[in-house]
Design an enzyme around this catalytic site. Structure first.
Site, PDB file in Angstrom:
ATOM      1  N   GLY A 191       1.377 -33.665  11.592  1.00 39.54           N
ATOM      2  CA  GLY A 191       1.328 -32.853  12.409  1.00 39.54           C
ATOM      3  C   GLY A 191       0.649 -31.477  11.776  1.00 39.54           C
ATOM      4  O   GLY A 191       0.489 -31.267  10.709  1.00 39.54           O
ATOM      5  N   PRO A 192       1.004 -30.666  13.050  1.00 42.12           N
ATOM      6  CA  PRO A 192      -0.094 -28.954  12.500  1.00 42.12           C
ATOM      7  C   PRO A 192       0.981 -28.365  11.336  1.00 42.12           C
ATOM      8  O   PRO A 192       2.050 -28.940  11.422  1.00 42.12           O
ATOM      9  CB  PRO A 192      -0.077 -28.960  14.046  1.00 42.12           C
ATOM     10  CG  PRO A 192       0.561 -28.929  14.654  1.00 42.12           C
ATOM     11  CD  PRO A 192       0.771 -30.312  14.088  1.00 42.12           C
ATOM     12  N   PRO A 193       0.654 -26.828  11.086  1.00 43.12           N
ATOM     13  CA  PRO A 193       1.530 -26.560   9.938  1.00 43.12           C
ATOM     14  C   PRO A 193       2.640 -25.824  10.417  1.00 43.12           C
ATOM     15  O   PRO A 193       2.264 -25.186  11.414  1.00 43.12           O
ATOM     16  CB  PRO A 193       0.592 -25.876   9.235  1.00 43.12           C
ATOM     17  CG  PRO A 193      -0.576 -25.860   9.439  1.00 43.12           C
ATOM     18  CD  PRO A 193      -0.992 -26.412  10.613  1.00 43.12           C
ATOM     19  N   GLY A 194       3.959 -25.734   9.596  1.00 45.42           N
ATOM     20  CA  GLY A 194       4.563 -24.863  10.519  1.00 45.42           C
ATOM     21  C   GLY A 194       5.688 -25.183  11.681  1.00 45.42           C
ATOM     22  O   GLY A 194       6.167 -25.140  12.411  1.00 45.42           O
ATOM     23  N   VAL A 195       5.724 -26.366  12.084  1.00 48.78           N
ATOM     24  CA  VAL A 195       6.664 -27.135  12.783  1.00 48.78           C
ATOM     25  C   VAL A 195       8.013 -27.895  12.022  1.00 48.78           C
ATOM     26  O   VAL A 195       8.680 -28.279  12.873  1.00 48.78           O
ATOM     27  CB  VAL A 195       5.437 -28.351  13.153  1.00 48.78           C
ATOM     28  CG1 VAL A 195       4.713 -27.958  14.010  1.00 48.78           C
ATOM     29  CG2 VAL A 195       5.138 -29.281  12.674  1.00 48.78           C
ATOM     30  N   GLY A 196       7.940 -27.649  10.702  1.00 49.68           N
ATOM     31  CA  GLY A 196       9.095 -28.384  10.624  1.00 49.68           C
ATOM     32  C   GLY A 196       9.313 -29.766   9.582  1.00 49.68           C
ATOM     33  O   GLY A 196      10.700 -30.285   9.618  1.00 49.68           O
ATOM     34  N   LYS A 197       7.916 -29.574   8.941  1.00 45.10           N
ATOM     35  CA  LYS A 197       7.757 -31.157   8.571  1.00 45.10           C
ATOM     36  C   LYS A 197       9.025 -31.435   7.379  1.00 45.10           C
ATOM     37  O   LYS A 197       9.439 -32.641   7.166  1.00 45.10           O
ATOM     38  CB  LYS A 197       6.532 -31.851   8.073  1.00 45.10           C
ATOM     39  CG  LYS A 197       5.714 -31.755   9.731  1.00 45.10           C
ATOM     40  CD  LYS A 197       4.003 -32.498   9.562  1.00 45.10           C
ATOM     41  CE  LYS A 197       3.854 -30.855   8.555  1.00 45.10           C
ATOM     42  NZ  LYS A 197       3.195 -29.997   9.234  1.00 45.10           N
ATOM     43  N   THR A 198       8.819 -30.321   6.477  1.00 48.28           N
ATOM     44  CA  THR A 198       9.272 -30.256   5.026  1.00 48.28           C
ATOM     45  C   THR A 198      10.589 -30.237   5.077  1.00 48.28           C
ATOM     46  O   THR A 198      11.479 -30.992   4.373  1.00 48.28           O
ATOM     47  CB  THR A 198       8.279 -29.257   4.156  1.00 48.28           C
ATOM     48  OG1 THR A 198       6.725 -29.555   4.504  1.00 48.28           O
ATOM     49  CG2 THR A 198       9.008 -29.435   2.803  1.00 48.28           C
ATOM     50  N   SER A 246     -14.542 -34.335  22.071  1.00 49.56           N
ATOM     51  CA  SER A 246     -13.821 -33.898  23.626  1.00 49.56           C
ATOM     52  C   SER A 246     -14.453 -32.775  24.590  1.00 49.56           C
ATOM     53  O   SER A 246     -13.880 -32.998  25.540  1.00 49.56           O
ATOM     54  CB  SER A 246     -12.343 -32.965  23.303  1.00 49.56           C
ATOM     55  OG  SER A 246     -11.885 -34.240  22.046  1.00 49.56           O
ATOM     56  N   LYS A 253      -3.436 -30.387  22.884  1.00 45.34           N
ATOM     57  CA  LYS A 253      -4.225 -29.533  23.831  1.00 45.34           C
ATOM     58  C   LYS A 253      -3.258 -29.331  25.406  1.00 45.34           C
ATOM     59  O   LYS A 253      -3.594 -27.693  25.418  1.00 45.34           O
ATOM     60  CB  LYS A 253      -5.359 -30.751  24.511  1.00 45.34           C
ATOM     61  CG  LYS A 253      -5.892 -30.648  23.403  1.00 45.34           C
ATOM     62  CD  LYS A 253      -7.238 -31.475  23.489  1.00 45.34           C
ATOM     63  CE  LYS A 253      -8.668 -31.582  22.342  1.00 45.34           C
ATOM     64  NZ  LYS A 253      -9.337 -33.105  22.566  1.00 45.34           N
TER      65      LYS A 253
END
Length: 819
Positions: A393-400, A717, A760
């Site tokens: 997913g995009p950066p900063g969403v809490g994956k790590t 798109s 989107k």
């Protein structure tokens, strides 16, 4: 006759009592024709008899005899003084102290006393030289010693031309030397004397006297008068005794082989220790002892134990000053520091796990559900191969940060390795020990840090791995991330298979397109989309604001951040799917508050939306809002980026000109350019459907532009957005207010599904869009989204371009139309 006496040590006589036992005879140099009859003419009819215990003297042989009995002492001293010959006869029973005629053998040897030696221990040794055989007929007197009547025998000698006898003598010489050499090395002069002595009688008698057999068998040899026959009998005994000696030696070697090996190893170890002490002391002894104590507590299997002991022994043999010592020490330390078969106990309290996950992360329902499912299976089954999860997913969403929460929920250790920019395969598998500075790979290193074999292992930024001439790290990860293979993971440095099947690997990525297909195939993909405004507000209020206050030394709750203020920060100062930028903005505000507090200035009770500009400066983002529909040919599209979703505007304009030229601007990629050409061709072929006159395509040039020309844009798109924009331009009709769309088109007018739907939709909602036009096949993606995120939005699902135009365009013309 010349005489040559060998030297004898005192030890040869220590255990003898009056000539008991066998002592090696003296080797005498003599002429080839000597028959040892010299001095025999002085004999009387009677002769003094010297009885010997367990010893037989042969003619010509010189032999030392230990004398101890009184009668024997008187005899030898008197005979030596008067230079008389004596008769030497062997006793039948060696234990008899005062033998008579019945106790002696009948055949003996007339001998000359060569020398009497007074030994330092008080004993007396007499050197006797044999002369001729004789028959003891009777004992005539027993006082002061035995005196007997006798008859002298002559030996029957073979002819000098007898070749058989010569061969017999040569064989006896060789066997005699072999027998005498067994167990000790003979002096060279003795071997030389035996080989070069030409007197056959002497050689045969010398060998007979030197046989390691009993006195009875030697007496039988003495009885044989024919020298050739005696030689044959001697050769038989020599062969028998030599074979027996070889057999004894063979048996002894076999029975002592094991103990000899142990003694050898012991002596070698002692020598190594001595050498090490001489070179500077065995300073590593305590270290080796400590390593062995640690090894005794390890839970590794026998295979690893054998390898460790082998390597530790190799370390013992190295001196601390040796260049290889540090390398070997590092390798042994690596083996022993790994958590072989050591596992932390999982916490199977599902409610506790859910509580931990909800506490640390707002939203992310899919990931939480997957972790709880994994725990449930572990609880029921007791054991399973850990899954390989990839959060993308995009950066900063809490994956790590999810990895830490998962580790806490499972009660496991947490380790993380960043793979961003990794381009050397050895970083994963380690270097071979042959290289200078070799070390294990990051997998093994982090397992050492974890201390258990089942940690939660986060492989961060797995999509940022690169490859070069040093290898492809992503290919090395195939073994690590394959549950069917990683139970025997092979690190080049460790060179021992290690079980990774209990490790829970969690990979994170921003873009799946850069990950190789085989690697993707081994992972379970979980999509973590961006956060909507409401989620960001909750995350900021629950987590970010308290964290930043603590980080900047501000007392908890000293300044309030109302939700309206957080919403203003998100809307006007951030443009992202995650919350990293929001965190930075909050940190900026906290720094200014910390400065005021440090300068003893008063702090506001709360930060209001109107105060945000004072702390963060002018608003950074305004264009992401919907801009209205006052212009023909301007349509709102939706785009996906690595940072999340965004809205973009497609602008089309017409200008007078012949030929209907199409111009495309805005830093568009090939796919997007093709979409524009496709859209124009479709409108040309269906002009009547949209109420467009056909001659307009010949008299008007078309220009399609996508704003923000510095940013590259590509993808299919925007297909339906371009069709709508061009139809609006050619008809000069308004586009429906607060409407956005995304979808791919075909030349037949079909609308195809696209990806990134959630991002989107969130972008559209941030921009104030109310209605969305999507492909009908994208409805399944919308259904997966939490209904809370869709609040305030309405969706139109279409299959054909004509449906899109019908929904998007109004019948109303724009102000100041071109025609």
């Amino acid at each position: 006759m010349k005489e040559k006496l060998t030297l004898f040590s005192e030890e040869q006589y220590d255990d003898l009592d009056d000539n008991m036992g066998m002592v090696m005879p003296v080797l005498t140099d003599c002429d080839a024709d000597d028959d040892f009859s010299q001095g025999m003419d002085s004999l009387d009819s009677h002769i003094p008899i010297l009885p010997l215990r367990n010893m037989v003297l042969f003619p010509g042989v010189a032999m030392p005899v230990l004398v101890g009995r009184d009668k024997s002492m008187k005899l030898v001293r008197e005979a030596y003084k008067k230079k008389k010959l004596i008769g030497v006869v062997c006793q039948k029973d060696g234990k008899q102290n005062d033998p008579g005629q019945e106790d002696l053998y009948q055949v003996g040897v007339i001998a000359e006393i060569m020398r009497i030696l007074e030994m330092p221990d008080g004993t007396t040794t007499v050197i006797l030289q044999g002369k001729k055989r004789f028959l003891l007929e009777a004992i005539s007197s027993t006082e002061p010693y035995l005196i007997g009547k006798y008859t002298v025998f002559d030996d029957a000698l073979p002819k000098k031309s007898d070749r058989e006898f010569e061969a017999l003598i040569s064989t006896i010489k060789d066997l005699t030397i072999k027998m005498m050499s067994t167990g000790a090395e003979l002096p060279r002069d003795l071997i030389f004397s035996i080989k070069n002595n030409k007197n056959s009688l002497y050689l045969i008698n010398f060998s007979c006297n030197n046989l390691p057999c009993g006195a009875h068998e030697k007496q039988d040899l003495l009885l044989i008068g024919d020298l050739k026959e005696r030689a044959y009998r001697l050769l038989f005994i020599l062969n028998r005794e030599y074979q027996l000696m070889e057999l004894k030696a063979s048996i002894q070697m076999k029975t002592r082989e094991d103990i000899d090996q142990q003694q050898r190893e012991y002596f070698l170890q002692q020598q190594i220790k001595t050498i090490q002490e001489e070179l500077g002391g065995n300073i590593n002894e305590l270290e080796l002892k400590e390593l062995r104590e640690k090894a005794a507590k390890k839970k590794w299997d026998s295979r690893v134990a054998v390898i460790f002991e082998k390597e530790l022994r190799k370390l013992e043999r190295l001196h601390p000053q040796s260049p290889d010592y540090s390398m070997q020490t590092q390798y042994v330390q690596t083996i022993i520091s790994l958590p072989w078969n050591e596992y932390s106990k999982d916490n199977f309290n599902l409610k506790h796990a859910q509580k931990i996950l909800d506490r640390d992360h707002y939203g992310l329902e899919k990931v939480k559900e997957r972790i709880i499912e994994h725990l449930a299976v572990l609880k029921l089954k007791g054991d399973m191969k850990s899954p390989i999860i990839c959060l993308y997913g995009p950066p900063g969403v809490g994956k790590t940060s999810l990895g830490k929460s998962i580790a806490e929920a499972l009660n496991r250790k947490y380790v993380r390795v960043s793979l961003g920019g990794l381009h050397d395969e050895a970083e994963i598998r380690g270097h071979r020990r042959t290289y200078i500075g070799a070390m294990s790979g990051r997998i093994v290193q982090n397992l050492q840090k974890a201390g258990t074999s089942n940690p939660v292992f986060v492989l961060d930024e797995i999509d940022k791995i690169t490859s070069d001439f040093k290898g492809d790290p992503s290919s090395a990860l195939l073994e690590v991330l394959d549950p069917e293979q990683n139970n025997t993971f092979h690190d080049n440095y460790l060179d021992i298979d290690y079980d990774l099947s209990k490790v829970m690997f969690i990979a994170t990525a921003n873009n799946l397109g850069t990950i190789s297909q085989p690697l993707l195939d081994r992972m379970e993909l979980i999509d973590i989309s961006g956060y909507i405004l409401e989620e960001k507000i909750e995350i900021a209020a629950r987590h970010l604001v308290p964290k930043q206050m603590e980080a900047h030394g501000l007392p908890k709750g000293i300044v309030k951040f109302p939700k309206k203020t957080l919403e203003a920060i998100i809307d006007f100062y951030t443009r992202e799917s995650g919350v990293r930028g929001l965190d930075k903005m909050l940190a900026k505000i906290m720094r200014k508050l910390a400065r005021k507090m440090a300068m003893d200035e008063s702090l506001p009770a709360s930060i209001q939306p109107g105060d945000v500009e004072e702390y963060l400066g002018a608003k950074e983002y305004l264009r992401d809002k919907y801009q209205g529909n006052n212009y023909a040919g301007v349509v709102t599209g939706l785009a996906w980026t690595a940072a999340g979703g965004e809205i973009l505007f497609i602008e089309s304009s017409l200008s007078k000109g012949k030929g209907g030229k199409l111009t495309l601007t805005g830093n568009l990629g090939d796919v997007m350019k093709e979409s524009a050409m496709l859209a124009l061709e479709y409108i040309r072929s269906h002009a009547s459907l949209f109420g467009i006159k056909e001659d307009m395509f010949e008299n008007w040039n078309v220009h399609v532009h996508v704003p923000e020309g510095a940013i590259p844009k590509d993808g299919p798109s925007a297909g339906i957005t371009m069709v709508t924009s061009l139809v609006s331009a050619f008809t000069q009709c308004k586009v429906k207010n607060n409407l956005a769309m995304t979808g791919e088109i075909t030349l037949r007018g079909k609308v195809l599904p696209v990806g990134g739907i959630k991002e989107k939709i969130l972008a559209a909602k941030r921009a104030g869009i109310k209605e969305l036009v999507l492909c009908k096949e994208n409805k399944k993606h919308v259904d997966e989204i939490n209904p809370v995120y869709l609040k305030g939005l309405s969706f139109h699902y279409v299959e054909d371009i004509s449906e899109v135009v019908e929904i998007a365009l109004l019948k109303q013309k724009v102000d100041n139309p071109l025609f």
